[in-house]
Design an enzyme around this catalytic site. Structure first.
Site, mmCIF file in Angstrom:
data_model
loop_
_atom_site.group_PDB
_atom_site.id
_atom_site.type_symbol
_atom_site.label_atom_id
_atom_site.label_comp_id
_atom_site.label_asym_id
_atom_site.label_seq_id
_atom_site.Cartn_x
_atom_site.Cartn_y
_atom_site.Cartn_z
ATOM 1 N N GLY A 19 3.400 -5.862 2.089
ATOM 2 C CA GLY A 19 2.838 -5.449 0.808
ATOM 3 C C GLY A 19 1.532 -4.697 0.977
ATOM 4 O O GLY A 19 1.031 -4.539 2.104
ATOM 5 N N ASP A 20 1.029 -4.163 -0.137
ATOM 6 C CA ASP A 20 -0.251 -3.444 -0.156
ATOM 7 C C ASP A 20 -0.240 -2.202 0.732
ATOM 8 O O ASP A 20 -1.252 -1.854 1.337
ATOM 9 C CB ASP A 20 -1.407 -4.367 0.261
ATOM 10 C CG ASP A 20 -1.392 -5.669 -0.506
ATOM 11 O OD1 ASP A 20 -1.166 -5.620 -1.729
ATOM 12 O OD2 ASP A 20 -1.567 -6.733 0.111
ATOM 13 N N GLU A 21 0.891 -1.523 0.800
ATOM 14 C CA GLU A 21 0.982 -0.325 1.655
ATOM 15 C C GLU A 21 0.556 0.944 0.924
ATOM 16 O O GLU A 21 0.692 2.053 1.471
ATOM 17 C CB GLU A 21 2.424 -0.143 2.171
ATOM 18 C CG GLU A 21 2.972 -1.263 3.025
ATOM 19 C CD GLU A 21 3.751 -2.289 2.207
ATOM 20 O OE1 GLU A 21 3.658 -2.250 0.960
ATOM 21 O OE2 GLU A 21 4.435 -3.132 2.805
ATOM 22 N N LYS A 42 1.932 1.842 -2.109
ATOM 23 C CA LYS A 42 3.161 2.386 -2.687
ATOM 24 C C LYS A 42 2.911 3.053 -4.031
ATOM 25 O O LYS A 42 3.559 4.033 -4.370
ATOM 26 C CB LYS A 42 4.196 1.263 -2.895
ATOM 27 C CG LYS A 42 4.665 0.614 -1.620
ATOM 28 C CD LYS A 42 5.623 -0.526 -1.899
ATOM 29 C CE LYS A 42 4.988 -1.728 -2.556
ATOM 30 N NZ LYS A 42 4.012 -2.465 -1.735
ATOM 31 N N GLY A 43 1.943 2.493 -4.809
ATOM 32 C CA GLY A 43 1.669 3.013 -6.147
ATOM 33 C C GLY A 43 1.340 4.493 -6.105
ATOM 34 O O GLY A 43 1.792 5.275 -6.935
ATOM 35 N N GLY A 52 0.165 -5.771 -7.289
ATOM 36 C CA GLY A 52 -0.975 -5.039 -7.833
ATOM 37 C C GLY A 52 -0.893 -3.619 -7.331
ATOM 38 O O GLY A 52 -0.993 -3.381 -6.134
ATOM 39 N N HIS A 53 -0.607 -2.691 -8.222
ATOM 40 C CA HIS A 53 -0.488 -1.300 -7.808
ATOM 41 C C HIS A 53 -1.684 -0.518 -8.341
ATOM 42 O O HIS A 53 -1.964 -0.556 -9.528
ATOM 43 C CB HIS A 53 0.798 -0.678 -8.365
ATOM 44 C CG HIS A 53 2.028 -1.184 -7.668
ATOM 45 N ND1 HIS A 53 3.285 -0.773 -7.986
ATOM 46 C CD2 HIS A 53 2.163 -2.068 -6.667
ATOM 47 C CE1 HIS A 53 4.150 -1.397 -7.199
ATOM 48 N NE2 HIS A 53 3.486 -2.182 -6.398
ATOM 49 N N THR A 54 -2.375 0.160 -7.445
ATOM 50 C CA THR A 54 -3.516 0.949 -7.865
ATOM 51 C C THR A 54 -3.153 2.424 -7.818
ATOM 52 O O THR A 54 -2.651 2.905 -6.807
ATOM 53 C CB THR A 54 -4.717 0.692 -6.925
ATOM 54 O OG1 THR A 54 -4.908 -0.721 -6.846
ATOM 55 C CG2 THR A 54 -5.977 1.353 -7.443
ATOM 56 N N GLN A 59 5.626 -5.562 -3.450
ATOM 57 C CA GLN A 59 5.454 -6.303 -2.191
ATOM 58 C C GLN A 59 6.026 -5.469 -1.021
ATOM 59 O O GLN A 59 6.178 -4.271 -1.142
ATOM 60 C CB GLN A 59 6.100 -7.682 -2.240
ATOM 61 C CG GLN A 59 5.388 -8.677 -3.130
ATOM 62 C CD GLN A 59 5.815 -8.621 -4.582
ATOM 63 O OE1 GLN A 59 6.977 -8.500 -4.878
ATOM 64 N NE2 GLN A 59 4.877 -8.729 -5.493
ATOM 65 N N THR A 98 7.725 -13.836 -0.467
ATOM 66 C CA THR A 98 7.720 -13.976 -1.920
ATOM 67 C C THR A 98 9.134 -14.395 -2.343
ATOM 68 O O THR A 98 10.008 -14.574 -1.489
ATOM 69 C CB THR A 98 7.229 -12.683 -2.605
ATOM 70 O OG1 THR A 98 7.019 -12.961 -3.996
ATOM 71 C CG2 THR A 98 8.212 -11.532 -2.445
ATOM 72 N N THR A 108 -5.659 -6.733 -4.621
ATOM 73 C CA THR A 108 -5.779 -6.149 -5.971
ATOM 74 C C THR A 108 -5.584 -7.236 -7.022
ATOM 75 O O THR A 108 -6.204 -7.217 -8.074
ATOM 76 C CB THR A 108 -4.666 -5.092 -6.196
ATOM 77 O OG1 THR A 108 -4.494 -4.349 -5.007
ATOM 78 C CG2 THR A 108 -4.973 -4.181 -7.344
ATOM 79 N N MET A 113 -3.288 5.529 4.721
ATOM 80 C CA MET A 113 -4.555 5.024 5.279
ATOM 81 C C MET A 113 -4.864 5.597 6.669
ATOM 82 O O MET A 113 -5.481 4.901 7.484
ATOM 83 C CB MET A 113 -4.559 3.487 5.377
ATOM 84 C CG MET A 113 -4.055 2.805 4.157
ATOM 85 S SD MET A 113 -5.377 2.593 2.980
ATOM 86 C CE MET A 113 -4.619 1.468 1.835
#
Ligand code: IMP
Length: 441
Positions: free
Chosen positions: A12-14, A16-17, A40-42, A227, A242, A302, A334
């Site tokens: 998760g947190d890659e 994606k958003g 949490g999508h930023t 995720q 999850t 997030t 990143m």
């Protein structure tokens, strides 16, 4: 027109958003098909930062219909808050979003149960969930008898159903020593959820029908995963996962479209690895390298604000996720976070009981025991946040991406060098990084 999908290849947190936001261009529908408010999508557009939990990232694009389908679990007060905050910024959510009546509802007892389960399991067995009631809600979905779906909120028997479930849940929670279960008041919940039902009613519909019609009508559809693949309930690092199918395999069941129609899957992964909560993390760096990545990448949750565990890129894990999910191309995010490092480590294989292995083990105890085998690659030590094409990137940075591409075994299509939409480099289909580097000399 086959559907395009965006999934995470790590824990998760890659980011994606951001990819979803970019790929939404020209799409008719964006679909969120699993997970819930644990995500949490930023999305950053210029100076505007949007933090979304339930709502598909496509909501920011006019003319796109956003669907929340059957595989998602919805927390009504949370989604209503999200809707209101978007509306306050001028986005007409009701006109742009539909919610499946088949999606399950996270009820107040699910949050209490999540907290209770978390309290009962300590030490390294603790999953460290987001405490959003996700696991207990999915557990009730599978158990069926105590589940509530969005479509149930407006049925005549809803109040009776809540009364019966609260009675059972209170008994179970009290027996397990939960002191908060006294706060469960069936009548108060019924009144509160009647208000939520009214607020959500204009958006609730049969999203299966919309999607299947959209396929027949050759519409462009984007599926947005939440995720990451290694958190998949069946194929991830169980039990530290999850409660939904967060790998590419969940797209079909979660949304209700046939799998043979999903032939275009973008796997998103960072140039390093992170995870939140407990569980095995072979390349974790609990040292200055991990801290450097956390600081440079602002690696804090997030949803929960927790500091994320950080480590080197794990090519064995990413290759597993890419193969599992039918990934057709990769988005590497990143890249900028590693810019200051003179050397970068990449895990290319594992050692398990003295044997070199190149597969991702299925059992958590094997995952805990194995030792990563690293290859050291040179860093580029140059700011890349202004890069907008391959020509703007240092050759060493492209070499790094090319190495990852070869290890994961899928073509790199996107390279992200910062959170903004504009900070994205697209590698066109006919081009390979190898041929590009040869031409650049
Ligand atoms: P749950 O989904 O809240 O049950 O949490 C189970 C595990 O998945 C925990 O380790 C969480 O930290 C992790 N998790 C859930 N959602 C996300 C996410 O969106 N990003 C990263 N980790 C997540």
């Amino acid at each position: 027109m086959p559907g395009k999908c965006v999934i995470g290849l790590q824990w998760g947190d890659e980011a994606k958003g951001k990819l979803v936001d970019i790929l939404t261009e020209g799409k008719d529908l964006v679909v969120r098909y699993q997970g819930g408010a644990n995500a949490g999508h930023t999305v950053v557009i210029g100076d505007d930062v949007y933090k979304l939990h339930h709502i598909p990232s496509g909501i920011l694009n006019e003319g796109v219909l956003n669907l929340i389908t059957a595989g998602v679990v919805i927390n009504p007060p949370t989604i209503i808050e999200e809707i209101k905050s978007l509306e306050a910024r001028g986005i007409d959510v009701a006109a742009r979003m539909k919610i499946s009546g088949r999606a399950h509802v996270v009820m107040p007892w699910h949050v209490l149960e999540d907290k209770m389960w978390n309290r009962l399991v300590s030490g390294e067995d603790n999953i460290g969930t987001t405490l959003r009631g996700i696991g207990p809600c999915y557990a009730d979905k599978i158990g069926r008898s105590f589940a509530i779906r969005i479509g149930d909120l407006i049925q005549d028997d809803f109040a009776d159903r809540v009364r019966k479930i609260v009675e059972v849940k209170k008994r179970v929670l009290t027996a397990a020593g939960d002191e908060d279960s006294g706060s469960l008041d069936a009548e108060a919940i019924i009144a509160e959820y009647a208000k939520y039902a009214e607020a959500l009613r204009p958006m609730v519909t049969d999203t299966n029908r919309i999607l299947l019609d959209a396929i027949d009508d050759d519409k462009e559809i984007l599926f947005e995963g939440a995720q990451g693949s290694l958190l998949d309930i069946d194929h991830g690092t169980f039990p530290f996962v999850t409660s939904s199918n967060s790998s590419g395999l969940g797209i079909s069941t979660g949304s209700g479209v046939p799998g043979n129609w999903l032939t275009n899957v973008v796997g998103v992964m960072k140039t390093y690895a992170t995870r939140v909560g407990g569980g095995p993390f072979p390349t974790e760096q609990e040292n200055e390298h991990g801290q450097h990545i956390r600081d440079e990448g602002n690696e804090y949750g997030t949803t929960t604000g927790r500091p994320r565990r950080c480590g080197w890129f794990d090519a064995v894990a990413a290759r597993y996720s890419a193969r599992l999910g039918g990934v057709t191309s990769i988005a590497i995010t990143m890249l900028d976070v590693l810019s200051k490092l003179p050397e970068i480590q990449v895990c290319v294989a594992y050692e398990l009981d003295g044997q070199r292995i190149d597969y991702f083990p299925a059992h958590v105890n094997d995952l805990r025991r194995l030792k990563p085998i690293y290859e050291t690659l040179p860093g580029w030590q140059q700011d890349v946040t202004g890069a907008r094409s391959l020509d703007d990137l240092p050759v060493v940075a492209i070499e790094y991406v090319k190495s990852i591409e070869a290890l994961v075994g899928r073509r790199v299509e996107f390279i992200s060098v910062g959170p903004d939409r504009a900070q994205t480099i697209t590698v066109s289909e006919g081009q390979t990084l190898e041929s590009y580097l040869a031409a650049r000399g």
